[in-house]
Design a protein around this motif. Structure first.
Motif, PDB file in Angstrom:
ATOM      1  N   LEU A 126       0.857  -1.189   0.000  1.00  0.00           N
ATOM      2  CA  LEU A 126       0.000   0.000   0.000  1.00  0.00           C
ATOM      3  C   LEU A 126       0.884   1.227   0.000  1.00  0.00           C
ATOM      4  N   GLU A 127       0.439   2.251  -0.725  1.00  0.00           N
ATOM      5  CA  GLU A 127       1.155   3.509  -0.733  1.00  0.00           C
ATOM      6  C   GLU A 127       0.265   4.498  -0.001  1.00  0.00           C
ATOM      7  N   ILE A 128       0.706   4.902   1.189  1.00  0.00           N
ATOM      8  CA  ILE A 128      -0.138   5.759   2.021  1.00  0.00           C
ATOM      9  C   ILE A 128       0.286   7.215   1.869  1.00  0.00           C
ATOM     10  N   HIS A 129      -0.667   8.064   1.607  1.00  0.00           N
ATOM     11  CA  HIS A 129      -0.410   9.509   1.455  1.00  0.00           C
ATOM     12  C   HIS A 129      -1.205  10.265   2.509  1.00  0.00           C
ATOM     13  N   ARG A 130      -0.591  11.271   3.091  1.00  0.00           N
ATOM     14  CA  ARG A 130      -1.275  12.097   4.094  1.00  0.00           C
ATOM     15  C   ARG A 130      -1.146  13.564   3.692  1.00  0.00           C
ATOM     16  N   PRO A 131      -2.012  14.003   2.779  1.00  0.00           N
ATOM     17  CA  PRO A 131      -1.828  15.348   2.215  1.00  0.00           C
ATOM     18  C   PRO A 131      -2.172  16.487   3.185  1.00  0.00           C
ATOM     19  N   LEU A 132      -2.808  16.184   4.319  1.00  0.00           N
ATOM     20  CA  LEU A 132      -3.228  17.271   5.228  1.00  0.00           C
ATOM     21  C   LEU A 132      -2.263  17.476   6.396  1.00  0.00           C
ATOM     22  N   LEU A 133      -1.101  16.845   6.336  1.00  0.00           N
ATOM     23  CA  LEU A 133      -0.232  16.767   7.505  1.00  0.00           C
ATOM     24  C   LEU A 133       0.309  18.117   7.981  1.00  0.00           C
ATOM     25  N   GLU A 134       0.259  19.140   7.140  1.00  0.00           N
ATOM     26  CA  GLU A 134       0.734  20.453   7.582  1.00  0.00           C
ATOM     27  C   GLU A 134      -0.419  21.436   7.791  1.00  0.00           C
ATOM     28  N   ILE A 135      -1.652  20.926   7.773  1.00  0.00           N
ATOM     29  CA  ILE A 135      -2.830  21.795   7.947  1.00  0.00           C
ATOM     30  C   ILE A 135      -3.440  21.552   9.323  1.00  0.00           C
ATOM     31  N   ARG A 136      -3.704  22.651  10.055  1.00  0.00           N
ATOM     32  CA  ARG A 136      -4.247  22.523  11.408  1.00  0.00           C
ATOM     33  C   ARG A 136      -5.695  22.034  11.401  1.00  0.00           C
ATOM     34  N   ARG A 137      -6.073  21.313  12.439  1.00  0.00           N
ATOM     35  CA  ARG A 137      -7.447  20.842  12.611  1.00  0.00           C
ATOM     36  C   ARG A 137      -8.434  22.008  12.544  1.00  0.00           C
ATOM     37  N   ALA A 138      -8.079  23.106  13.219  1.00  0.00           N
ATOM     38  CA  ALA A 138      -8.984  24.261  13.255  1.00  0.00           C
ATOM     39  C   ALA A 138      -9.217  24.829  11.855  1.00  0.00           C
ATOM     40  N   GLU A 139      -8.192  24.813  11.004  1.00  0.00           N
ATOM     41  CA  GLU A 139      -8.364  25.312   9.632  1.00  0.00           C
ATOM     42  C   GLU A 139      -9.353  24.444   8.862  1.00  0.00           C
ATOM     43  N   LEU A 140      -9.249  23.112   9.067  1.00  0.00           N
ATOM     44  CA  LEU A 140     -10.160  22.201   8.370  1.00  0.00           C
ATOM     45  C   LEU A 140     -11.598  22.428   8.834  1.00  0.00           C
ATOM     46  N   ARG A 141     -11.757  22.597  10.157  1.00  0.00           N
ATOM     47  CA  ARG A 141     -13.108  22.815  10.695  1.00  0.00           C
ATOM     48  C   ARG A 141     -13.693  24.127  10.198  1.00  0.00           C
ATOM     49  N   THR A 142     -12.860  25.163  10.173  1.00  0.00           N
ATOM     50  CA  THR A 142     -13.331  26.468   9.708  1.00  0.00           C
ATOM     51  C   THR A 142     -13.798  26.369   8.264  1.00  0.00           C
ATOM     52  N   TRP A 143     -13.024  25.630   7.463  1.00  0.00           N
ATOM     53  CA  TRP A 143     -13.363  25.475   6.041  1.00  0.00           C
ATOM     54  C   TRP A 143     -14.688  24.736   5.880  1.00  0.00           C
ATOM     55  N   LEU A 144     -14.848  23.637   6.652  1.00  0.00           N
ATOM     56  CA  LEU A 144     -16.099  22.871   6.565  1.00  0.00           C
ATOM     57  C   LEU A 144     -17.282  23.722   7.026  1.00  0.00           C
ATOM     58  N   ALA A 145     -17.082  24.398   8.168  1.00  0.00           N
ATOM     59  CA  ALA A 145     -18.180  25.186   8.747  1.00  0.00           C
ATOM     60  C   ALA A 145     -18.569  26.328   7.805  1.00  0.00           C
ATOM     61  N   ALA A 146     -17.575  26.941   7.147  1.00  0.00           N
ATOM     62  CA  ALA A 146     -17.846  28.069   6.251  1.00  0.00           C
ATOM     63  C   ALA A 146     -18.749  27.637   5.093  1.00  0.00           C
ATOM     64  N   HIS A 147     -18.655  26.353   4.703  1.00  0.00           N
ATOM     65  CA  HIS A 147     -19.514  25.848   3.633  1.00  0.00           C
ATOM     66  C   HIS A 147     -20.789  25.209   4.164  1.00  0.00           C
ATOM     67  N   GLY A 148     -20.952  25.228   5.475  1.00  0.00           N
ATOM     68  CA  GLY A 148     -22.133  24.605   6.062  1.00  0.00           C
ATOM     69  C   GLY A 148     -22.111  23.086   5.976  1.00  0.00           C
ATOM     70  N   TRP A 149     -20.922  22.488   5.851  1.00  0.00           N
ATOM     71  CA  TRP A 149     -20.827  21.035   5.737  1.00  0.00           C
ATOM     72  C   TRP A 149     -20.671  20.384   7.113  1.00  0.00           C
ATOM     73  N   GLU A 150     -21.407  19.319   7.319  1.00  0.00           N
ATOM     74  CA  GLU A 150     -21.335  18.629   8.608  1.00  0.00           C
ATOM     75  C   GLU A 150     -20.154  17.667   8.669  1.00  0.00           C
ATOM     76  N   TRP A 151     -19.754  17.380   9.871  1.00  0.00           N
ATOM     77  CA  TRP A 151     -18.798  16.290  10.085  1.00  0.00           C
ATOM     78  C   TRP A 151     -19.167  15.586  11.376  1.00  0.00           C
ATOM     79  N   ARG A 152     -18.496  14.510  11.680  1.00  0.00           N
ATOM     80  CA  ARG A 152     -18.770  13.744  12.907  1.00  0.00           C
ATOM     81  C   ARG A 152     -17.582  13.879  13.853  1.00  0.00           C
ATOM     82  N   GLU A 153     -17.889  13.931  15.145  1.00  0.00           N
ATOM     83  CA  GLU A 153     -16.813  13.955  16.147  1.00  0.00           C
ATOM     84  C   GLU A 153     -16.703  12.577  16.789  1.00  0.00           C
ATOM     85  N   ASP A 154     -15.475  12.177  17.075  1.00  0.00           N
ATOM     86  CA  ASP A 154     -15.259  10.961  17.854  1.00  0.00           C
ATOM     87  C   ASP A 154     -15.134  11.377  19.321  1.00  0.00           C
ATOM     88  N   GLY A 155     -16.207  11.136  20.068  1.00  0.00           N
ATOM     89  CA  GLY A 155     -16.262  11.593  21.461  1.00  0.00           C
ATOM     90  C   GLY A 155     -15.108  11.063  22.307  1.00  0.00           C
TER      91      GLY A 155
END
Lengths: 290, 290
Positions: free
Chosen positions: A130-159
């Motif tokens: 398997l060739e594993i790629h992690r393209p988000l490794l230099e992007i902060r969690r908060a940036e990803l959440r802000t981007w999703l929230a700005a588009h009104g897209w839902e996500w799930r949290e692992d409690g």
């Protein structure tokens, strides 16, 4: 969710959505699986899901939940890859995962500031790769959440990520916020940069060892070549050689005792962990078993 | 106290005891000075003491208390060294100081896990050179205290070390105990080892860069030589060259933009921090001022 949406936005079309329910979170896990199903359907992408009981696996193999979970994921990805005839797996680890991993590895006693690799090749039990790629490794969690929230897209949290019960969760929930407060800056970003620098240092060492020609064609270490090198390079060459021969638990002290064998009047034999020996013979250092 | 007693026990005879009262702790500071005086007298060793007002110095030079204190100590050691015609200074930094420093440097954004150097040469303002040795750098504070206590020997505590007001004290009093608790082991020992490994990595990079012959006799970087090297080595060479030319604030991103100049169709000019430029001319990279 962010990774999938970014890949689709970036023009990736031949995607398979893979979801493994680890069987650790009961109904919440089943809810996640339904959520992923709807997401795949929204993009018209094929979906692969599976449910395993990671807790049981871990008990059987006497591994930690984390190790058993990782192994189950890799096996599942390998199944999906074989079925869909593709080998590339994209994973959504982000900069905060990376920072945690760097600190976690440091606290487990790894040399240096090792993080998660952005690209990794993994041999799976059935022989596939398997060739594993992690393209988000230099992007902060908060940036990803802000981007999703700005588009009104839902996500799930692992409690379970929010419970300060495992050491990794305590790093995230207790140690990193305290270090941020003391440093007056985002320590996660420093750790991500430090992991990149550490990876560079490893590549520089690889190049230096190849350049120094410390090994003979049989892979044994040349005593005379090593002797002429600075101590730091001698340690790097010995550490690499012992790691390649499967010798674990190598300390700096052991490396310095191995260095003493480079002198012609030094010891010709050294006890290694795991019942192995390092021996000097015909101006070579070699690992001997038993 | 432990360092002096260990040196005497180890047979050192030509010692001068030097004590600088930083003027930060009033009467406690004066008490320390008297204590050191009695200790020197006990061993029949010459004593040099001085009192400065570090807080005032720091206000005048607009430095931190720590920086002003370090500068005052180095100046004082240089005076003592000149007077007694010796250049070697032994300092008592121990493994816990080292662990704190490694973490502190990491939180300030240094690349890697840099610690205090066991041996260091310092040029003092009057042109003299001091050779600083820190023989206790791998010994834990608790070990030193146990040794002193076992002999019934007294020492003095600096009460300000116990106040969680400065960032460094918070690292010692809050962050390290929390990390110990999470890791279930002594993180200080891991950090001391990590600093040694980091120092090795730096020496390996020095060797690799010398081996790669990246510089011409004028110290400029050879574009063609660099181009043939792995990216990690290119970054190391560029980082070293820019640091030697006094360019500060060099990020990985800047190094990667400098790497783009190695291609013959890449940019020939790059803006550097501090109003400087990196230019490619006659197959060399050179820093230009202004």
């Amino acid at each position: 969710v962010a990774l999938l949406r970014l890949l689709v936005a970036g023009g990736f079309r031949k995607l398979v959505v893979c979801h493994l329910d680890h069987g650790l979170r009961g109904r919440a896990g089943a809810g996640d699986a339904r959520f992923v199903g709807r997401l795949a359907a929204e993009f018209g992408l094929p979906l692969e899901t599976k449910r395993v009981r990671v807790a049981e696996l871990a008990r059987t193999t006497r591994e930690s939940i984390e190790t058993a979970g990782r192994r189950a994921r890799h096996a599942f990805f390998a199944e999906c890859a074989a079925k869909h005839r593709c080998r590339r797996v994209m994973l959504a680890h982000h900069a905060d995962d990376q920072a945690e991993t760097v600190l976690w590895n440091l606290l487990r006693g790894s040399h240096g500031l090792q993080g998660i690799k952005p690209v990794q090749r993994i041999i799976v039990p059935d022989g596939g790769e398997l060739e594993i790629h992690r393209p988000l490794l230099e992007i902060r969690r908060a940036e990803l959440r802000t981007w999703l929230a700005a588009h009104g897209w839902e996500w799930r949290e692992d409690g379970t990520n929010r419970e300060p019960v495992t050491a990794r969760n305590r790093l995230r929930l207790e140690a990193l916020p305290l270090l941020n407060d003391i440093a007056g800056r985002e320590v996660a970003e420093l750790l991500v940069r430090a992991a990149l620098a550490d990876d560079d240092a490893r590549q520089v060492a690889d190049w230096a060892l190849a350049q120094a020609r410390v090994s003979d064609p049989q892979g044994r270490l040349h005593v005379r070549v090593l002797r002429a090198l600075p101590a730091a390079l001698q340690r790097a060459a010995l550490a690499r050689y012992l790691a390649d021969r499967g010798v674990g638990g190598v300390t700096r002290d052991l490396l310095d005792r191995a260095r003493a064998m480079l002198e012609s009047d030094g010891p010709a034999k050294l006890n290694l962990p795991g019942g192995m020996w390092l021996r000097r013979r015909e101006a070579r250092l070699v690992v001997w078993h038993g």
